[in-house]
Write a protein that holds these residues in place. Structure first.
Motif, PDB file in Angstrom:
ATOM      1  N   GLN A 255     -71.817  24.244 -38.685  1.00 37.83           N
ATOM      2  CA  GLN A 255     -71.937  24.387 -37.234  1.00 37.83           C
ATOM      3  C   GLN A 255     -71.873  25.866 -36.865  1.00 37.83           C
ATOM      4  OE1 GLN A 255     -69.700  21.844 -34.630  1.00 37.83           O
ATOM      5  NE2 GLN A 255     -69.652  20.166 -36.105  1.00 37.83           N
ATOM      6  N   ASP A 256     -72.903  26.336 -36.168  1.00 39.86           N
ATOM      7  CA  ASP A 256     -72.958  27.742 -35.751  1.00 39.86           C
ATOM      8  C   ASP A 256     -72.022  28.007 -34.575  1.00 39.86           C
ATOM      9  OD1 ASP A 256     -74.693  29.342 -37.338  1.00 39.86           O
ATOM     10  OD2 ASP A 256     -76.395  28.180 -36.591  1.00 39.86           O
ATOM     11  N   ILE A 257     -71.712  29.279 -34.359  1.00 43.89           N
ATOM     12  CA  ILE A 257     -70.940  29.640 -33.180  1.00 43.89           C
ATOM     13  C   ILE A 257     -71.851  29.590 -31.958  1.00 43.89           C
ATOM     14  CG2 ILE A 257     -69.204  31.041 -34.343  1.00 43.89           C
ATOM     15  CD1 ILE A 257     -70.805  33.530 -33.544  1.00 43.89           C
ATOM     16  N   LYS A 258     -71.259  29.290 -30.822  1.00 45.32           N
ATOM     17  CA  LYS A 258     -72.021  29.217 -29.564  1.00 45.32           C
ATOM     18  C   LYS A 258     -72.019  30.599 -28.913  1.00 45.32           C
ATOM     19  CE  LYS A 258     -69.404  25.986 -27.780  1.00 45.32           C
ATOM     20  NZ  LYS A 258     -68.478  25.656 -28.881  1.00 45.32           N
TER      21      LYS A 258
ATOM     22  N   LEU B 145     -54.320  25.321 -27.517  1.00 48.47           N
ATOM     23  CA  LEU B 145     -55.450  26.165 -27.164  1.00 48.47           C
ATOM     24  C   LEU B 145     -56.790  25.429 -27.152  1.00 48.47           C
ATOM     25  CD1 LEU B 145     -55.812  29.186 -26.513  1.00 48.47           C
ATOM     26  CD2 LEU B 145     -56.265  29.580 -28.941  1.00 48.47           C
ATOM     27  N   ASN B 146     -56.870  24.330 -27.921  1.00 47.95           N
ATOM     28  CA  ASN B 146     -58.123  23.576 -28.057  1.00 47.95           C
ATOM     29  C   ASN B 146     -59.277  24.512 -28.438  1.00 47.95           C
ATOM     30  OD1 ASN B 146     -59.838  21.361 -28.054  1.00 47.95           O
ATOM     31  ND2 ASN B 146     -60.314  21.565 -25.880  1.00 47.95           N
ATOM     32  N   PHE B 147     -59.106  25.182 -29.592  1.00 53.32           N
ATOM     33  CA  PHE B 147     -60.123  26.143 -30.035  1.00 53.32           C
ATOM     34  C   PHE B 147     -61.401  25.433 -30.488  1.00 53.32           C
ATOM     35  CE2 PHE B 147     -56.982  25.787 -33.619  1.00 53.32           C
ATOM     36  CZ  PHE B 147     -57.776  25.097 -34.518  1.00 53.32           C
ATOM     37  N   ASP B 148     -62.454  26.217 -30.719  1.00 53.32           N
ATOM     38  CA  ASP B 148     -63.769  25.650 -31.051  1.00 53.32           C
ATOM     39  C   ASP B 148     -64.047  25.585 -32.549  1.00 53.32           C
ATOM     40  OD1 ASP B 148     -64.865  25.384 -28.276  1.00 53.32           O
ATOM     41  OD2 ASP B 148     -64.512  27.547 -28.296  1.00 53.32           O
TER      42      ASP B 148
ATOM     43  N   LYS C 146     -57.692  32.775 -22.538  1.00 56.08           N
ATOM     44  CA  LYS C 146     -58.786  31.797 -22.604  1.00 56.08           C
ATOM     45  C   LYS C 146     -59.165  31.312 -21.210  1.00 56.08           C
ATOM     46  CE  LYS C 146     -60.498  27.590 -24.652  1.00 56.08           C
ATOM     47  NZ  LYS C 146     -60.279  26.368 -25.428  1.00 56.08           N
ATOM     48  N   GLU C 147     -58.155  31.061 -20.389  1.00 57.04           N
ATOM     49  CA  GLU C 147     -58.405  30.571 -19.025  1.00 57.04           C
ATOM     50  C   GLU C 147     -59.145  31.618 -18.190  1.00 57.04           C
ATOM     51  OE1 GLU C 147     -55.898  28.899 -15.160  1.00 57.04           O
ATOM     52  OE2 GLU C 147     -54.872  29.242 -17.071  1.00 57.04           O
ATOM     53  N   ALA C 148     -58.753  32.887 -18.349  1.00 57.26           N
ATOM     54  CA  ALA C 148     -59.355  33.956 -17.545  1.00 57.26           C
ATOM     55  C   ALA C 148     -60.766  34.303 -18.011  1.00 57.26           C
ATOM     56  CB  ALA C 148     -58.475  35.204 -17.608  1.00 57.26           C
ATOM     57  N   LEU C 149     -60.987  34.257 -19.315  1.00 57.62           N
ATOM     58  CA  LEU C 149     -62.272  34.707 -19.863  1.00 57.62           C
ATOM     59  C   LEU C 149     -63.315  33.600 -19.970  1.00 57.62           C
ATOM     60  CD1 LEU C 149     -60.949  36.980 -22.776  1.00 57.62           C
ATOM     61  CD2 LEU C 149     -61.563  37.657 -20.458  1.00 57.62           C
ATOM     62  N   ASN C 150     -62.845  32.351 -20.064  1.00 55.88           N
ATOM     63  CA  ASN C 150     -63.754  31.221 -20.281  1.00 55.88           C
ATOM     64  C   ASN C 150     -64.745  31.537 -21.404  1.00 55.88           C
ATOM     65  OD1 ASN C 150     -64.910  28.695 -19.898  1.00 55.88           O
ATOM     66  ND2 ASN C 150     -66.343  29.444 -18.352  1.00 55.88           N
ATOM     67  N   PRO C 151     -64.233  31.824 -22.604  1.00 57.43           N
ATOM     68  CA  PRO C 151     -65.103  32.267 -23.704  1.00 57.43           C
ATOM     69  C   PRO C 151     -66.098  31.192 -24.136  1.00 57.43           C
ATOM     70  CG  PRO C 151     -62.918  31.741 -24.532  1.00 57.43           C
ATOM     71  CD  PRO C 151     -62.833  31.673 -23.030  1.00 57.43           C
ATOM     72  N   SER C 152     -67.235  31.640 -24.648  1.00 54.85           N
ATOM     73  CA  SER C 152     -68.213  30.683 -25.174  1.00 54.85           C
ATOM     74  C   SER C 152     -67.725  30.136 -26.512  1.00 54.85           C
ATOM     75  CB  SER C 152     -69.579  31.359 -25.342  1.00 54.85           C
ATOM     76  OG  SER C 152     -69.480  32.487 -26.191  1.00 54.85           O
ATOM     77  N   GLU C 153     -66.830  30.870 -27.157  1.00 58.67           N
ATOM     78  CA  GLU C 153     -66.316  30.446 -28.459  1.00 58.67           C
ATOM     79  C   GLU C 153     -64.892  30.978 -28.652  1.00 58.67           C
ATOM     80  OE1 GLU C 153     -67.325  28.422 -32.209  1.00 58.67           O
ATOM     81  OE2 GLU C 153     -68.431  28.632 -30.343  1.00 58.67           O
ATOM     82  N   THR C 154     -63.971  30.090 -29.024  1.00 60.31           N
ATOM     83  CA  THR C 154     -62.612  30.494 -29.390  1.00 60.31           C
ATOM     84  C   THR C 154     -62.405  30.131 -30.853  1.00 60.31           C
ATOM     85  OG1 THR C 154     -61.770  30.072 -27.151  1.00 60.31           O
ATOM     86  CG2 THR C 154     -60.142  30.215 -28.915  1.00 60.31           C
TER      87      THR C 154
END
Length: 443
Positions: free
Chosen positions: A91-94, A238-241, A207-215
């Motif tokens: 699975q690739d990174i988003k 954290l519910n990382f990706d 994470k909440e402030a940045l809303n990253p596409s990938e954690t």
């Protein structure tokens, strides 16, 4: 990597050697040994039991074809189960958003900062504009380390050494990225010696402030089952990706790589070996299963070769080989190409059967140093015309390279043998015809 596990799994399959059929008794014995090997490799006990129960059930439900032995069948079933256990497919990174934000998390000492640099180098190699961001505001050397890595790979590093607010630094970095046409922002965060509430609060706020596409959660694979437990604690909060496994070239038993996906239900996206900035690979469950079972990983080996492949250099070299003009300068150039591909022992382990052959043998990048020293101690004239190297020259080259005359003689002999092989291939027409003529089983 996985040497000990591969050896034990091979021994487990040997219990079926010579068996003409699959029976409940011989499968039970083999499966018991597979389970023991997985647990010894620090795979979670519950996961090891589930996997081996599945292997047993599938083995007993299969008829063995006349062309396939019970050992081969069980190896295939085990390979399929390990592949599925580690995620099935890559699975690739988003990379969503403008810019895309990748948040890097993990414990102190897991290799987060080094991986951040490797990921930036990897993405830059794909033609992407990347900005590294230093948000580890606690470890004094973290910002300096990231700056050194950024300079090494030619990627800008955004830092605010006096600012102690990680969220503000990250937001300012994103604004800087937008103003300077950077498409990807990699945020290196602080780690701790253990999972603690203050750390979790900070990374959660980021994470909440940045809303990253990938954690991504970076974990040291050498910590074994502790790595899996830490990943679970992080994921619950954290519910990382995805997961990144570092230090897979170390003295690791491999259990984290095998069982972490099942425990946290998140894909492993990258593996990292060594300190070099190009020592990063996408994680492919099927290829890793092959390596665990000692089958090598030729696809990854070819991909590594393609990454360092210089088409113009290859054409030049091919022309010289056809004219039988291959010299020590060309030989040295090829050594440099091989070294760019990564850790030598790791590369050799990708060749089917080599993992077993190399068990207990120390092979590293230093293995090439005596050869390089010998060639660099030659004059340019000697490199281009090795036939000029007489007894006195051999003595001078040995003294200059810190090697022995015997080592110089061995290298010259190997080089001459290689040139004879190339000459034979040219006479046979080169390419496939030449190779076929050299193959005793060729047609």
């Amino acid at each position: 990597m996985f040497d000990n596990l591969s050896f034990k799994l091979e021994k487990a399959f040997q219990t079926l050697k010579g068996q003409g059929s699959i029976t409940e008794v011989n499968v039970a014995t083999t499966v018991k040994e597979i389970r023991r090997a997985l647990i010894d490799a620090d795979v979670n006990y519950k996961v090891a039991k589930e996997v081996t129960d599945d292997i047993k059930a599938k083995a007993l439900g299969r008829d063995v074809l006349t062309a396939v032995s019970p050992g081969q069948l069980l190896t295939k079933i085990t390979n399929d189960e390990l592949t599925e256990l580690m995620g099935g497919t890559h699975q690739d990174i988003k990379l969503d958003g403008n810019p895309s934000v990748i948040l890097i998390s993990g414990l102190q000492g897991s290799g987060k900062t080094t991986f951040s640099g490797k990921l930036a180098s990897y993405l830059k190699g794909q033609g992407k504009q990347v900005l590294l961001t230093a948000c580890d505001i606690y470890r004094p050397a973290a910002i300096d380390q990231l700056k050194v890595l950024g300079e090494q790979i030619g990627v800008e590093v955004y830092a605010e050494p006096e600012n102690k607010d990680a969220v503000k630094i990250a937001n300012n970095a994103i604004k800087h990225a937008k103003d300077n046409s950077k498409k990807i922002v990699i945020v290196d965060t602080a780690g701790r010696l253990a999972v603690d509430e203050a750390m979790m609060d900070e990374i959660s706020k980021l994470k909440e402030a940045l809303n990253p596409s990938e954690t991504l959660f970076v974990v040291d694979s050498m910590t074994g089952q502790d790595a899996v437990n830490t990943a679970k604690a992080f994921n619950d909060r954290l519910n990382f990706d995805g997961v990144v496994l570092t230090k897979l070239d170390g003295d690791t038993r491999g259990g984290a790589a095998i069982s972490i996906r099942r425990v946290v239900d998140k894909p492993i996206k990258f593996i990292s070996t060594g300190e070099k900035m190009d020592a990063i690979d996408k994680f492919h469950p099927d290829r890793m299963a092959n390596r665990v079972l000692g089958m090598g990983d030729v696809v990854s080996l070819v991909e590594k070769a393609q990454q360092t492949f210089d088409e113009e250099e290859a054409r030049r070299l091919n022309k010289k080989i056809r004219k039988n003009q291959f010299d020590f300068n060309d030989f040295l150039s090829q050594l440099e190409q091989i070294k760019k591909m990564g850790n030598i022992k790791d590369l050799m382990g990708m060749i089917p059967g080599m993992g077993k052959a190399l068990k207990g043998i120390d092979v590293d990048d230093d293995s090439f140093k005596p050869i390089e020293a010998i060639i660099r101690s030659m004059t340019m004239e000697e490199r281009e015309s090795p036939e000029l190297i007489n007894g006195s020259r051999r003595k001078r080259i040995a003294d200059g390279s810190g090697t022995s005359v015997q080592q110089v003689n061995n290298l010259l002999k190997q080089f001459n043998d290689m040139k004879k092989l190339m000459k034979t291939m040219n006479k046979m027409g080169g390419g496939k015809k030449g190779l076929a003529a050299l193959n005793p089983f060729g047609r």
